[in-house]
Design an enzyme around this catalytic site. Structure first.
Site, PDB file in Angstrom:
ATOM      1  N   LYS A  45       0.972  -1.211  -0.052  1.00 22.77           N
ATOM      2  CA  LYS A  45      -0.023   0.162  -0.180  1.00 22.77           C
ATOM      3  C   LYS A  45       0.841   1.305  -0.188  1.00 22.77           C
ATOM      4  O   LYS A  45       2.199   0.952   0.126  1.00 22.77           O
ATOM      5  CB  LYS A  45      -0.897   0.046   1.334  1.00 22.77           C
ATOM      6  CG  LYS A  45      -0.124  -0.024   2.631  1.00 22.77           C
ATOM      7  CD  LYS A  45      -1.149  -0.723   3.638  1.00 22.77           C
ATOM      8  CE  LYS A  45       0.010  -0.562   4.975  1.00 22.77           C
ATOM      9  NZ  LYS A  45      -0.920  -1.114   6.235  1.00 22.77           N
ATOM     10  N   ARG A 137      -9.530  -0.511  15.584  1.00 23.09           N
ATOM     11  CA  ARG A 137      -9.492   0.473  14.183  1.00 23.09           C
ATOM     12  C   ARG A 137     -10.216  -0.335  13.416  1.00 23.09           C
ATOM     13  O   ARG A 137     -11.270  -0.690  13.563  1.00 23.09           O
ATOM     14  CB  ARG A 137      -8.046   0.374  13.887  1.00 23.09           C
ATOM     15  CG  ARG A 137      -7.482   1.340  12.791  1.00 23.09           C
ATOM     16  CD  ARG A 137      -6.218   1.472  12.491  1.00 23.09           C
ATOM     17  NE  ARG A 137      -5.908   0.301  11.825  1.00 23.09           N
ATOM     18  CZ  ARG A 137      -4.733   0.075  11.200  1.00 23.09           C
ATOM     19  NH1 ARG A 137      -3.734   0.938  11.228  1.00 23.09           N
ATOM     20  NH2 ARG A 137      -4.314  -0.763  10.625  1.00 23.09           N
ATOM     21  N   TYR A 253      18.502  29.071   5.657  1.00 23.31           N
ATOM     22  CA  TYR A 253      17.439  30.056   6.297  1.00 23.31           C
ATOM     23  C   TYR A 253      17.789  29.859   7.783  1.00 23.31           C
ATOM     24  O   TYR A 253      18.441  28.964   8.480  1.00 23.31           O
ATOM     25  CB  TYR A 253      16.373  28.956   6.168  1.00 23.31           C
ATOM     26  CG  TYR A 253      15.418  29.245   4.884  1.00 23.31           C
ATOM     27  CD1 TYR A 253      15.143  30.640   4.471  1.00 23.31           C
ATOM     28  CD2 TYR A 253      15.240  28.362   4.209  1.00 23.31           C
ATOM     29  CE1 TYR A 253      14.585  30.788   3.118  1.00 23.31           C
ATOM     30  CE2 TYR A 253      14.423  28.413   3.050  1.00 23.31           C
ATOM     31  CZ  TYR A 253      14.056  29.659   2.589  1.00 23.31           C
ATOM     32  OH  TYR A 253      13.347  29.771   1.291  1.00 23.31           O
ATOM     33  N   MET A 301      12.920  23.358   1.262  1.00 23.15           N
ATOM     34  CA  MET A 301      11.783  22.631   0.486  1.00 23.15           C
ATOM     35  C   MET A 301      12.671  21.812  -0.555  1.00 23.15           C
ATOM     36  O   MET A 301      12.272  20.705  -0.908  1.00 23.15           O
ATOM     37  CB  MET A 301      10.934  23.829  -0.042  1.00 23.15           C
ATOM     38  CG  MET A 301       9.734  22.812  -0.784  1.00 23.15           C
ATOM     39  SD  MET A 301       8.684  24.207  -1.512  1.00 23.15           S
ATOM     40  CE  MET A 301       7.966  24.959  -0.119  1.00 23.15           C
TER      41      MET A 301
HETATM   42  C1  PLP Z   1      -0.106  -2.073   6.694  1.00 25.68           C
HETATM   43  C2  PLP Z   1      -0.557  -3.319   7.135  1.00 25.68           C
HETATM   44  C3  PLP Z   1       0.221  -4.234   7.210  1.00 25.68           C
HETATM   45  C4  PLP Z   1       1.770  -4.369   7.135  1.00 25.68           C
HETATM   46  O1  PLP Z   1       2.309  -4.006   8.205  1.00 25.68           O
HETATM   47  P1  PLP Z   1       3.903  -3.799   8.432  1.00 25.68           P
HETATM   48  O2  PLP Z   1       4.044  -3.259  10.122  1.00 25.68           O
HETATM   49  O3  PLP Z   1       4.385  -2.566   7.571  1.00 25.68           O
HETATM   50  O4  PLP Z   1       4.347  -4.737   8.319  1.00 25.68           O
HETATM   51  C5  PLP Z   1      -0.425  -5.656   7.709  1.00 25.68           C
HETATM   52  N1  PLP Z   1      -1.525  -5.607   7.658  1.00 25.68           N
HETATM   53  C6  PLP Z   1      -2.512  -4.814   7.753  1.00 25.68           C
HETATM   54  C7  PLP Z   1      -3.927  -4.807   7.951  1.00 25.68           C
HETATM   55  C8  PLP Z   1      -2.063  -3.339   7.531  1.00 25.68           C
HETATM   56  O5  PLP Z   1      -2.692  -2.330   7.573  1.00 25.68           O
END
Ligand code: PLP
Length: 353
Positions: A45, A137, A253, A301
Site C-alpha cells: 500500500k 481500528r 535559512y 523545501m
Molecule cells: C500496513 C498493514 C500491514 C503491514 O504492516 P507492517 O507493520 O508494515 O509490516 C499488515 N496488515 C495490515 C492490516 C496493514 O494495514
C-alpha cells in the site's frame, strides 16, 4: 517548434531514489523463512511504502510472492496487469459506490464492516474479512463476525491486525492472539492471517496460514529472530553549486549554521518536499567517494547543503549519496520509519537495480 517534452528533461539534475530490489527480495525471503509453513504475502500500500508499488510487486512476484495487500481500489488500478498467479486484497474493504469498479478489477476486498458485508454478499465474489480483536481500528467486532453475518460469503481469508507489535511484551499482543485463535475455531475459513512484520517477529503462534509483512520488506524495523534486514532505499542528489564560505559566515535559512573554518559548501537538489525530513537539519550527512560530508544548516523545501571541505574534488554536477538509514534518520527527525518511506515524494527519478 517542438512542444516541451518531458523526455527531453530525462537528464535533468533531479534527486534519485535508488531501490535495491535484490535487498527487497532478500528481506521478503527472511520473512518467508520466519513464516514457516504460513504463506508470506507483502503489503505494498501507499505506493509500495513510497518505493513504487508496481516495481515492488514485480520484484517480489518473481521471487514467488503471491499475496499482495493494498489499502485502496485506486492502488489496484495503478498496479496494471498482475504477474501470473499474483492475488491482491484491498484492506479498506469496499464502499457501495466502489463495487462496480471493484468488480472490474483483479482484487478482492477485505470486508471490514457489516454494511460492507451486506453490500458485497450479492456479488457472490470472493472476499476476505477483517475482524477487530482489540486494536479498535478497522474491522468487524468478534460478535458481528459470529452473528451469522458471514454466512453465504465466499470467504477466502479471515484477518485480524495487531496493535502493539513494536513492544513484544505488551499484553495486548497475547490478548489479540487469544481472541483471534478463539475466532478461528468458530469461523470456518480456508485461511487465517494475523501478523504484519512485527507480528512475524512475535513467533510461531502468530503466523496462522498467511503473513502480511510490510515495513520489514523495505528494510525498516527489526528482523524476525534477530536476522538483520537489508536497507532497500537510498538517495543520491545532484550538486547544483559548490561555494567557499569564509569562517564566520552562515549558511541557509535562519542562519543556523556558522562556519568555524573556511568551508566548502555543496548545494544539492533535495529537500523536505521530497520527503527528506526537515528534522534532519544539521544532523544528517552525505558521502562523496566514501568521504562523509555533514549536512549543515536547514533542510529547505528543494535544497540541502553539505560541508564538503573534506571532499575537495567535489564539483558542480557531481552527485552526493545522502544517508537514508531509516533508524538513524527516524531518530534524528522524530519521524517513524514508516513516515520516512511513505513520505518520499513524487519528484525522484526512481531507479531499480
Ligand atoms: C500496513 C498493514 C500491514 C503491514 O504492516 P507492517 O507493520 O508494515 O509490516 C499488515 N496488515 C495490515 C492490516 C496493514 O494495514
Amino acid at each position: 517548434m517542438a512542444s516541451p517534452n518531458l523526455s527531453m528533461l530525462a537528464h535533468s539534475p533531479t534527486a534519485r531514489l535508488i531501490v535495491d530490489t535484490t535487498a527487497l527480495v532478500a528481506n521478503w525471503r527472511t520473512f518467508v523463512v520466519a513464516s514457516g509453513a504460513a504463506e508470506t504475502g507483502a503489503a505494498i500500500k501507499a505506493d509500495g511504502y513510497g518505493l513504487g508499488a508496481r516495481d515492488v510487486m514485480t520484484a517480489l512476484a518473481s521471487a514467488g510472492c503471491r499475496e499482495i495487500f493494498v489499502a485502496h481500489w485506486a492502488e489496484v488500478a495503478a498496479l496494471g496487469p498482475l504477474p501470473a498467479g499474483v492475488r491482491v486484497a484491498v484492506l479498506h474493504g469496499v464502499a457501495p459506490a466502489e463495487i462496480p469498479a471493484a468488480l472490474t478489477l483483479p482484487a478482492r476486498p477485505v470486508l471490514a464492516t457489516a454494511a460492507q458485508v451486506a453490500a458485497w454478499k450479492p456479488t457472490g465474489r470472493p472476499c476476505d474479512v477483517m475482524v477487530d480483536t482489540g486494536m479498535n481500528r478497522l474491522g468487524l467486532s468478534p460478535a458481528e463476525a459470529l452473528s451469522g453475518l458471514l454466512d453465504g460469503l465466499d470467504l477466502d481469508t479471515l484477518h485480524s491486525h495487531l496493535a502493539c507489535t513494536e513492544t513484544p511484551t505488551h499484553p495486548l499482543n497475547a490478548a489479540q492472539l487469544a481472541s483471534f485463535t478463539a475466532l478461528s475455531a468458530r469461523i470456518t475459513a480456508p485461511r487465517y492471517a494475523l501478523a504484519n512484520s512485527g507480528g512475524v517477529c512475535l513467533g510461531p503462534d502468530y503466523l496462522f496460514g498467511l503473513t502480511r509483512p510490510g515495513i520489514g520488506l523495505y528494510g525498516g524495523g527489526e528482523g524476525p529472530g534477530g536476522v538483520a534486514l537489508v536497507p532497500v532505499a537510498s538517495i543520491s542528489a545532484p550538486i547544483l553549486q559548490v561555494r567557499d564560505v569564509p569562517a564566520g559566515a552562515s549558511v541557509g535559512y535562519a542562519a543556523t549554521f556558522t562556519a568555524r573554518r573556511p568551508t566548502r559548501v555543496a548545494v544539492a537538489a533535495l529537500g523536505y518536499a521530497d520527503g527528506y525530513p526537515r528534522g534532519a537539519s544539521g544532523r544528517g550527512h552525505g558521502s562523496i567517494g566514501g568521504i562523509t560530508c555533514p549536512l549543515i544548516g536547514r533542510v529547505s523545501m528543494d535544497l540541502v547543503t553539505f560541508d564538503v571541505t573534506d571532499a575537495p574534488d567535489c564539483a558542480e554536477g557531481d552527485w552526493i549519496e545522502v544517508d537514508f538509514h531509516l533508524a538513524s534518520i527516524a531518530a534524528a527527525s522524530g519521524r517513524t520509519e514508516y513516515e520516512l518511506l511513505t513520505g518520499l515524494g513524487a519528484r525522484y527519478a526512481r531507479m531499480y537495480r
